[in-house]
Design an enzyme around this catalytic site. Structure first.
Site, PDB file in Angstrom:
ATOM      1  N   HIS A 253       3.834 -72.227  51.247  1.00 30.74           N
ATOM      2  CA  HIS A 253       4.908 -72.555  52.190  1.00 30.74           C
ATOM      3  C   HIS A 253       5.796 -71.349  52.465  1.00 30.74           C
ATOM      4  O   HIS A 253       6.503 -71.317  53.478  1.00 30.74           O
ATOM      5  CB  HIS A 253       5.738 -73.715  51.642  1.00 30.74           C
ATOM      6  N   ARG A 256       5.497 -69.622  55.898  1.00 34.83           N
ATOM      7  CA  ARG A 256       6.220 -70.245  57.021  1.00 34.83           C
ATOM      8  C   ARG A 256       7.670 -69.779  57.034  1.00 34.83           C
ATOM      9  O   ARG A 256       8.196 -69.404  58.086  1.00 34.83           O
ATOM     10  CB  ARG A 256       6.119 -71.766  56.889  1.00 34.83           C
ATOM     11  N   HIS A 279       9.709 -77.492  64.971  1.00 32.33           N
ATOM     12  CA  HIS A 279      10.780 -78.313  64.428  1.00 32.33           C
ATOM     13  C   HIS A 279      11.469 -79.044  65.576  1.00 32.33           C
ATOM     14  O   HIS A 279      11.631 -78.491  66.665  1.00 32.33           O
ATOM     15  CB  HIS A 279      11.811 -77.456  63.692  1.00 32.33           C
ATOM     16  N   TYR A 288      15.367 -72.415  57.453  1.00 30.58           N
ATOM     17  CA  TYR A 288      14.230 -71.519  57.242  1.00 30.58           C
ATOM     18  C   TYR A 288      14.607 -70.053  57.476  1.00 30.58           C
ATOM     19  O   TYR A 288      13.945 -69.159  56.969  1.00 30.58           O
ATOM     20  CB  TYR A 288      13.087 -71.890  58.199  1.00 30.58           C
TER      21      TYR A 288
END
Length: 310
Positions: A253, A256, A279, A288
């Site tokens: 992850h 990302r 998103h 993020y």
């Protein structure tokens, strides 16, 4: 009051939702007293039960439990059952900032360039980084779905909605979303596929055991290996990045998080980051985006007086 909880849970189609909501609604109903009439329960009692049962839990746990009870009471109100609601003071908490690390572009490039890393892992990690996609989305892609010339592929996204209302829907029965990659992935994919045309893009190095039942979509018809699972992909990444023992390496992850941060540092707008990551809420993208200290210092230098930056 218990029978309303049972009917509510019976109305849910997803077994995972039934299991998770069942724990929350069951405990709440038990705390409030199953023998009491539903109309006799006050709003503040619902809030008090939430505070007592999960008030000291993590923010995400609190939000999940509160959401389950809110769904239950809203379901009752929609069907004309008089009863309590979640009070306004039992608010949803803002989620904490994600603690997923962001890896530098140099670290990612060096890892993928290592000679002891297999071509399969190189292609997977580069594709995760360039698409900003979730690991499960990329691992679920099949060769026949790739648009190699256009450098894109449709994926079944997290929370994808089915086109038809029926259980056990196939992947094609869901609304798919498009992910895009660039030159790094485009160079590695043809070498990885080596003439394979159907089946999973990323497969294991061995055929599945005789006792393992897999769908035809999850097995390569040409060579026989099965689709690479998320657990296997995570273990492979950990194997190459763990410095303090097993389990201390990178997580898939992180690609990302890293790619979205790097795009943001290069000036990509919030709307473009949302389009790239797919998103639906801007708050999720902001969690993020974690610019490095160096990037913040570079931006700060724009505020220098006069020609001090020269």
């Amino acid at each position: 009051m218990d029978w309303r909880a049972d009917v509510f849970l019976d109305s849910l189609a997803n077994p995972n939702t039934v299991r998770n909501y069942g724990i929350t609604v069951g405990k709440t109903a038990e705390h409030l007293g199953g023998a009491r009439p539903f109309t006799a329960v006050a709003d503040d009692e619902i809030g008090g039960a939430l505070e007592l049962l999960w008030g000291s839990s993590a923010v995400n746990t609190w939000n999940a439990r509160r959401g389950a009870v809110l769904s239950w009471t809203s379901w009752c109100a929609e069907r004309g059952y008089d009863g309590p609601q979640v009070p306004a003071w039992a608010k949803r908490m803002p989620p904490p900032d994600s603690d997923t690390p962001v890896r530098s572009k140099m670290a990612i490039d060096r890892l993928i360039a290592r000679r002891d890393v297999h071509l399969r892992e190189k292609a997977l990690w580069r594709m995760l980084y360039e698409t900003c996609a979730r690991s499960e989305e990329i691992l679920d892609v099949n060769i026949e779905e790739l648009d190699l010339a256009g450098r894109r592929a449709p994926v079944k996204a997290k929370g994808a909605q089915p086109k038809v209302r029926r259980r056990g829907a196939e992947r094609a029965d869901y609304v798919l979303e498009m992910v895009f990659w660039d030159a790094g992935t485009a160079r590695l994919l043809p070498r990885l596929l080596r003439g394979r045309t159907p089946g999973p893009v990323f497969v294991t190095h061995r055929r599945p055991g005789p006792g393992k039942v897999l769908s035809a979509r999850d097995v390569c018809p040409d060579t026989g290996p099965a689709r690479l699972s998320y657990g296997q992909a995570r273990a492979l990444l950990d194997q190459h990045t763990a410095l303090a023992g097993p389990g201390t390496g990178w997580d898939p992850h992180e690609y990302r998080h890293s790619s979205l941060t790097h795009l943001g540092e290069q000036g990509a707008s919030e709307l473009m980051l949302m389009a790239k990551s797919r998103h639906k809420k801007a708050d999720n993208v902001r969690r993020y985006f974690k610019p490095s200290a160096e990037a913040i210092a570079d931006v700060t230098s724009l505020l220098a007086p006069g020609d001090a930056r020269r």
